[in-house]
Design a protein around this motif. Structure first.
Motif, PDB file in Angstrom:
ATOM      1  N   LYS A 166      -6.721  -2.491 -17.111  1.00 48.90           N
ATOM      2  CA  LYS A 166      -6.855  -2.632 -15.667  1.00 48.90           C
ATOM      3  C   LYS A 166      -5.688  -3.355 -15.013  1.00 48.90           C
ATOM      4  CE  LYS A 166      -9.725  -6.833 -15.723  1.00 48.90           C
ATOM      5  NZ  LYS A 166     -11.008  -7.421 -15.271  1.00 48.90           N
ATOM      6  N   GLU A 167      -4.862  -4.064 -15.819  1.00 49.00           N
ATOM      7  CA  GLU A 167      -3.700  -4.761 -15.266  1.00 49.00           C
ATOM      8  C   GLU A 167      -2.408  -3.969 -15.490  1.00 49.00           C
ATOM      9  OE1 GLU A 167      -3.616  -8.646 -16.937  1.00 49.00           O
ATOM     10  OE2 GLU A 167      -5.366  -9.357 -15.795  1.00 49.00           O
ATOM     11  N   SER A 168      -2.523  -2.739 -15.947  1.00 52.22           N
ATOM     12  CA  SER A 168      -1.346  -1.928 -16.241  1.00 52.22           C
ATOM     13  C   SER A 168      -0.761  -1.315 -14.973  1.00 52.22           C
ATOM     14  CB  SER A 168      -1.722  -0.813 -17.215  1.00 52.22           C
ATOM     15  OG  SER A 168      -2.624   0.092 -16.588  1.00 52.22           O
ATOM     16  N   LEU A 169       0.451  -0.781 -15.100  1.00 48.63           N
ATOM     17  CA  LEU A 169       1.107  -0.108 -13.983  1.00 48.63           C
ATOM     18  C   LEU A 169       0.277   1.090 -13.512  1.00 48.63           C
ATOM     19  CD1 LEU A 169       3.491   0.608 -12.097  1.00 48.63           C
ATOM     20  CD2 LEU A 169       4.493   1.861 -14.015  1.00 48.63           C
ATOM     21  N   TYR A 170      -0.235   1.862 -14.455  1.00 49.63           N
ATOM     22  CA  TYR A 170      -0.985   3.060 -14.093  1.00 49.63           C
ATOM     23  C   TYR A 170      -2.232   2.699 -13.278  1.00 49.63           C
ATOM     24  CZ  TYR A 170      -2.679   7.847 -14.550  1.00 49.63           C
ATOM     25  OH  TYR A 170      -3.089   9.138 -14.277  1.00 49.63           O
ATOM     26  N   ALA A 171      -2.914   1.635 -13.689  1.00 50.52           N
ATOM     27  CA  ALA A 171      -4.093   1.187 -12.940  1.00 50.52           C
ATOM     28  C   ALA A 171      -3.700   0.729 -11.543  1.00 50.52           C
ATOM     29  CB  ALA A 171      -4.785   0.056 -13.696  1.00 50.52           C
ATOM     30  N   GLU A 172      -2.558   0.073 -11.431  1.00 54.01           N
ATOM     31  CA  GLU A 172      -2.094  -0.414 -10.130  1.00 54.01           C
ATOM     32  C   GLU A 172      -1.725   0.760  -9.222  1.00 54.01           C
ATOM     33  OE1 GLU A 172      -1.257  -3.154  -7.148  1.00 54.01           O
ATOM     34  OE2 GLU A 172      -2.349  -3.368  -9.048  1.00 54.01           O
ATOM     35  N   LEU A 173      -1.092   1.785  -9.780  1.00 51.69           N
ATOM     36  CA  LEU A 173      -0.752   2.965  -8.990  1.00 51.69           C
ATOM     37  C   LEU A 173      -2.014   3.639  -8.456  1.00 51.69           C
ATOM     38  CD1 LEU A 173       2.075   4.556 -11.203  1.00 51.69           C
ATOM     39  CD2 LEU A 173       2.350   3.274  -9.075  1.00 51.69           C
ATOM     40  N   LYS A 174      -3.030   3.739  -9.294  1.00 53.11           N
ATOM     41  CA  LYS A 174      -4.294   4.345  -8.861  1.00 53.11           C
ATOM     42  C   LYS A 174      -4.958   3.499  -7.775  1.00 53.11           C
ATOM     43  CE  LYS A 174      -7.027   6.503 -11.614  1.00 53.11           C
ATOM     44  NZ  LYS A 174      -7.961   6.929 -12.679  1.00 53.11           N
ATOM     45  N   ASN A 175      -4.921   2.189  -7.948  1.00 52.98           N
ATOM     46  CA  ASN A 175      -5.538   1.289  -6.965  1.00 52.98           C
ATOM     47  C   ASN A 175      -4.854   1.406  -5.605  1.00 52.98           C
ATOM     48  OD1 ASN A 175      -7.388   0.330  -8.834  1.00 52.98           O
ATOM     49  ND2 ASN A 175      -6.146  -1.453  -9.400  1.00 52.98           N
ATOM     50  N   ILE A 206       0.819  -1.208   0.000  1.00 52.48           N
ATOM     51  CA  ILE A 206       0.000   0.000   0.000  1.00 52.48           C
ATOM     52  C   ILE A 206       0.860   1.267   0.000  1.00 52.48           C
ATOM     53  CG2 ILE A 206      -0.244   0.357   2.499  1.00 52.48           C
ATOM     54  CD1 ILE A 206      -3.264   0.735   1.983  1.00 52.48           C
ATOM     55  N   LEU A 207       2.153   1.120   0.345  1.00 55.35           N
ATOM     56  CA  LEU A 207       3.080   2.249   0.323  1.00 55.35           C
ATOM     57  C   LEU A 207       3.967   2.250  -0.915  1.00 55.35           C
ATOM     58  CD1 LEU A 207       4.291   2.513   4.043  1.00 55.35           C
ATOM     59  CD2 LEU A 207       2.311   3.544   2.945  1.00 55.35           C
ATOM     60  N   GLU A 208       3.646   1.418  -1.886  1.00 50.97           N
ATOM     61  CA  GLU A 208       4.479   1.325  -3.083  1.00 50.97           C
ATOM     62  C   GLU A 208       3.755   1.916  -4.290  1.00 50.97           C
ATOM     63  OE1 GLU A 208       5.720  -2.737  -3.431  1.00 50.97           O
ATOM     64  OE2 GLU A 208       7.053  -2.627  -1.698  1.00 50.97           O
ATOM     65  N   PHE A 209       3.641   3.232  -4.278  1.00 55.58           N
ATOM     66  CA  PHE A 209       3.109   3.966  -5.423  1.00 55.58           C
ATOM     67  C   PHE A 209       3.771   5.337  -5.445  1.00 55.58           C
ATOM     68  CE2 PHE A 209       0.325   5.156  -1.928  1.00 55.58           C
ATOM     69  CZ  PHE A 209       0.132   6.525  -2.113  1.00 55.58           C
ATOM     70  N   VAL A 210       3.691   6.002  -6.576  1.00 51.70           N
ATOM     71  CA  VAL A 210       4.231   7.355  -6.713  1.00 51.70           C
ATOM     72  C   VAL A 210       3.238   8.187  -7.519  1.00 51.70           C
ATOM     73  CG1 VAL A 210       6.676   6.763  -6.552  1.00 51.70           C
ATOM     74  CG2 VAL A 210       5.520   6.659  -8.761  1.00 51.70           C
ATOM     75  N   PRO A 211       3.275   9.495  -7.370  1.00 54.35           N
ATOM     76  CA  PRO A 211       2.433  10.342  -8.226  1.00 54.35           C
ATOM     77  C   PRO A 211       2.939  10.270  -9.664  1.00 54.35           C
ATOM     78  CG  PRO A 211       3.961  11.678  -6.956  1.00 54.35           C
ATOM     79  CD  PRO A 211       4.077  10.291  -6.419  1.00 54.35           C
ATOM     80  N   TRP A 212       2.022  10.340 -10.612  1.00 52.66           N
ATOM     81  CA  TRP A 212       2.424  10.284 -12.031  1.00 52.66           C
ATOM     82  C   TRP A 212       2.646  11.709 -12.532  1.00 52.66           C
ATOM     83  CZ3 TRP A 212       4.121   6.178 -14.482  1.00 52.66           C
ATOM     84  CH2 TRP A 212       4.413   6.315 -15.842  1.00 52.66           C
ATOM     85  N   VAL A 213       3.918  12.090 -12.674  1.00 57.02           N
ATOM     86  CA  VAL A 213       4.267  13.463 -13.050  1.00 57.02           C
ATOM     87  C   VAL A 213       4.870  13.526 -14.455  1.00 57.02           C
ATOM     88  CG1 VAL A 213       4.633  14.152 -10.653  1.00 57.02           C
ATOM     89  CG2 VAL A 213       6.548  13.249 -11.977  1.00 57.02           C
ATOM     90  N   TRP A 214       4.775  12.416 -15.180  1.00 54.10           N
ATOM     91  CA  TRP A 214       5.365  12.345 -16.506  1.00 54.10           C
ATOM     92  C   TRP A 214       4.273  12.566 -17.565  1.00 54.10           C
ATOM     93  CZ3 TRP A 214       6.111   8.918 -12.455  1.00 54.10           C
ATOM     94  CH2 TRP A 214       7.331   9.064 -11.792  1.00 54.10           C
ATOM     95  N   ASP A 215       4.454  12.065 -18.777  1.00 50.29           N
ATOM     96  CA  ASP A 215       3.488  12.292 -19.848  1.00 50.29           C
ATOM     97  C   ASP A 215       2.101  11.794 -19.460  1.00 50.29           C
ATOM     98  OD1 ASP A 215       5.503  13.374 -21.348  1.00 50.29           O
ATOM     99  OD2 ASP A 215       5.923  11.532 -22.473  1.00 50.29           O
ATOM    100  N   LYS A 216       1.089  12.544 -19.848  1.00 51.03           N
ATOM    101  CA  LYS A 216      -0.283  12.201 -19.498  1.00 51.03           C
ATOM    102  C   LYS A 216      -0.673  10.842 -20.079  1.00 51.03           C
ATOM    103  CE  LYS A 216      -5.035  13.908 -19.761  1.00 51.03           C
ATOM    104  NZ  LYS A 216      -5.941  14.975 -20.273  1.00 51.03           N
ATOM    105  N   VAL A 217      -1.402  10.074 -19.301  1.00 50.88           N
ATOM    106  CA  VAL A 217      -1.869   8.744 -19.723  1.00 50.88           C
ATOM    107  C   VAL A 217      -3.352   8.849 -20.069  1.00 50.88           C
ATOM    108  CG1 VAL A 217      -2.114   6.322 -19.082  1.00 50.88           C
ATOM    109  CG2 VAL A 217      -0.180   7.658 -18.198  1.00 50.88           C
ATOM    110  N   ASP A 218      -3.691   8.672 -21.323  1.00 45.85           N
ATOM    111  CA  ASP A 218      -5.080   8.815 -21.771  1.00 45.85           C
ATOM    112  C   ASP A 218      -5.887   7.527 -21.633  1.00 45.85           C
ATOM    113  OD1 ASP A 218      -4.881  11.552 -22.501  1.00 45.85           O
ATOM    114  OD2 ASP A 218      -3.775  10.953 -24.307  1.00 45.85           O
ATOM    115  N   SER A 219      -5.248   6.386 -21.856  1.00 42.52           N
ATOM    116  CA  SER A 219      -5.960   5.106 -21.749  1.00 42.52           C
ATOM    117  C   SER A 219      -5.005   4.036 -21.232  1.00 42.52           C
ATOM    118  CB  SER A 219      -6.518   4.689 -23.112  1.00 42.52           C
ATOM    119  OG  SER A 219      -5.469   4.507 -24.044  1.00 42.52           O
ATOM    120  N   TYR A 220      -5.562   3.078 -20.515  1.00 46.97           N
ATOM    121  CA  TYR A 220      -4.738   2.017 -19.924  1.00 46.97           C
ATOM    122  C   TYR A 220      -5.638   0.849 -19.561  1.00 46.97           C
ATOM    123  CZ  TYR A 220      -6.670   4.347 -15.827  1.00 46.97           C
ATOM    124  OH  TYR A 220      -7.526   4.916 -14.922  1.00 46.97           O
TER     125      TYR A 220
END
Length: 461
Positions: free
Chosen positions: A248-257, A232-246
């Motif tokens: 549910k098993e992607s890194l971006y989805a996991e970071l949001k979860n 639950i402590l292993e995520f970071v804010p996404w400050v790089w290029d905007k992600v428009d679509s992803y």
């Protein structure tokens, strides 16, 4: 029988709330802001209530004599599942040789106090009354997490990106941002790379803390407590290029979860335990350290507390709101560590405090709550004395651990002006004295504690 006892205890607690005989005090302060010292001093003073001569030492706590306070002390906690504030450990630290400051807070704790007083009004059915005071302590590193309550993952990321740019002159975020470019948001998570980015992001947060900045989010990254090593402590804010679509098993989805889980399972629980039902709020601000950071520090304090205060409910209180919709009806903004400036600088320090929390105070007043300001020393570690300098009297400080050495630390600017603050940064000497050594049963020396007591509990007796 146990079941009936539980019912009676619950009823008694709610009756105390309804009759306004229970005050829940929230102490809001950032890391190293003086929360534990203040709580220790308050418990120490209240525990002396009823002893001979105590009222004379706190003349501005007018309710003491008016209501014939006869006793004060620690009583059983309201919530048995929460660790009790380690008051005895703090007193042991202050009474050791040499004396030490109490250990930093590493988790949530609570302490309940009771005050007994006499009410001799003709219509009062009983003469001796009891009022309870609940005070909560927690690591200051966790405080800024409250801003996450109203932020989505994308909003959180945008807030962090904005902050990295704002404080870049003080703390550089290049390391974790550069390393994070290796993350692929639409691919499945690569645990090894993610852990490295999280570690660098955590190092940046630690640097923010070491430079006396307020924005330490998520706070558990710096002081994880029982969550150390948890996903639950292993995520970071996404400050790089905007992600428009992803997917549910992607890194971006996991970071949001993980962010959503952190907000729900950690931050909401923290808010519920420490802040959801408070009646009075003490907001501690270390003005002297913030000024040392400069313009960024001034902006940081103003912005951080403004965001934080949006998460509290302010307004006038009555018996219905106390029971069903608790509101904070009094807020006291406190400039801490006033013993590190001479007495003639207290008014300037107070003026600077007001300018630092201007937006926050306006928010409190607009919601209908009472708002005041003061400077305070919870544990007074210096004495202000007069000396001769170039043929004129000048106030100087004498520290407890160096009684033969007098120091003039410098002047505090009353308002923000670049040339004044620059002079403060270059010339002001921020002292770091040892606390006074006390005996376990003695009164902790302080400044303005009686005014604080009058404000937070004087109208409740």
């Amino acid at each position: 029988m146990d079941y009936l006892d539980k019912i009676m205890n619950t009823v008694t607690k709610e009756v105390n709330v309804l009759l306004d005989k229970e005050i829940r005090i929230g102490v809001t302060g950032l890391s190293r802001g003086g929360k534990s010292a203040l709580i220790t001093s308050l418990v120490n003073v209240i525990s002396m209530f009823g002893e001979s001569g105590i009222g004379d030492k706190f003349p501005r706590f007018k309710a003491y004599d008016k209501f014939n306070i006869s006793y004060g002390g620690i009583t059983s906690s309201r919530m048995m599942s929460i660790k009790r504030f380690p008051y005895e450990d703090a007193i042991d630290s202050l009474s050791s040789n040499p004396p030490q400051w109490p250990s930093p807070t590493d988790g949530i704790s609570e302490i309940r106090l009771e005050i007994k007083y006499r009410d001799e009004k003709w219509y009062s059915p009983i003469s001796t009354h009891t009022i309870y005071i609940d005070i909560w302590d927690y690591p200051g590193e966790w405080l800024m997490d409250l801003l996450l309550l109203d932020l989505s993952y994308d909003e959180f990321s945008a807030k962090v990106k904005e902050y990295t740019e704002k404080v870049s002159s003080v703390v550089n975020a290049n390391e974790w941002i550069k390393l994070g470019k290796a993350l692929d948001p639409v691919a499945k998570p690569e645990v090894t790379i993610l852990k490295k980015v999280v570690a660098e992001y955590t190092n940046w947060l630690i640097s923010c803390k070491e430079n006396d900045l307020a924005f330490i989010v998520p706070g558990r990254f710096v002081l994880p407590g029982e969550l150390k090593g948890a996903p639950i402590l292993e995520f970071v804010p996404w400050v790089w290029d905007k992600v428009d679509s992803y997917e549910k098993e992607s890194l971006y989805a996991e970071l949001k979860n993980r962010y959503d889980a952190y907000k729900q399972e950690v931050v909401q629980k923290f808010y519920k335990n420490c802040f959801a039902k408070i009646d009075r709020q003490l907001v501690l601000v270390d003005c002297l350290k913030a000024l040392k950071v400069g313009e960024v520090g001034f902006w940081d304090i103003n912005n951080s507390f403004d965001i934080l205060m949006q998460n509290f409910k302010f307004g006038s209180s009555n018996f219905l709101t106390r029971l069903f919709a608790p509101r904070i009806d009094k807020v006291l903004f406190i400039g801490t560590k006033s013993d590190l400036v001479t007495n003639d600088q207290h008014q300037n320090m107070l003026s600077m405090l007001k300018s630092m929390v201007r937006r926050s105070a306006a928010r409190v007043r607009s919601d209908g709550a009472n708002c005041e300001y003061m400077v305070l020393s919870s544990v007074k570690s210096t004495e202000c004395v007069l000396t001769q300098h170039q043929g004129k009297e000048q106030q100087v400080l004498v520290c407890n651990d160096e009684p033969t050495k007098a120091v003039f630390p410098g002047s505090v600017p009353p308002v923000w002006q670049d040339e004044w603050v620059e002079g403060y940064q270059n010339k002001f000497k921020l002292l770091n004295p040892r606390p006074p050594r006390i005996t376990p049963d003695s009164l902790i020396p302080s400044f303005n504690i009686d005014l604080l007591l009058e404000y937070i509990i004087g109208d409740k007796l």
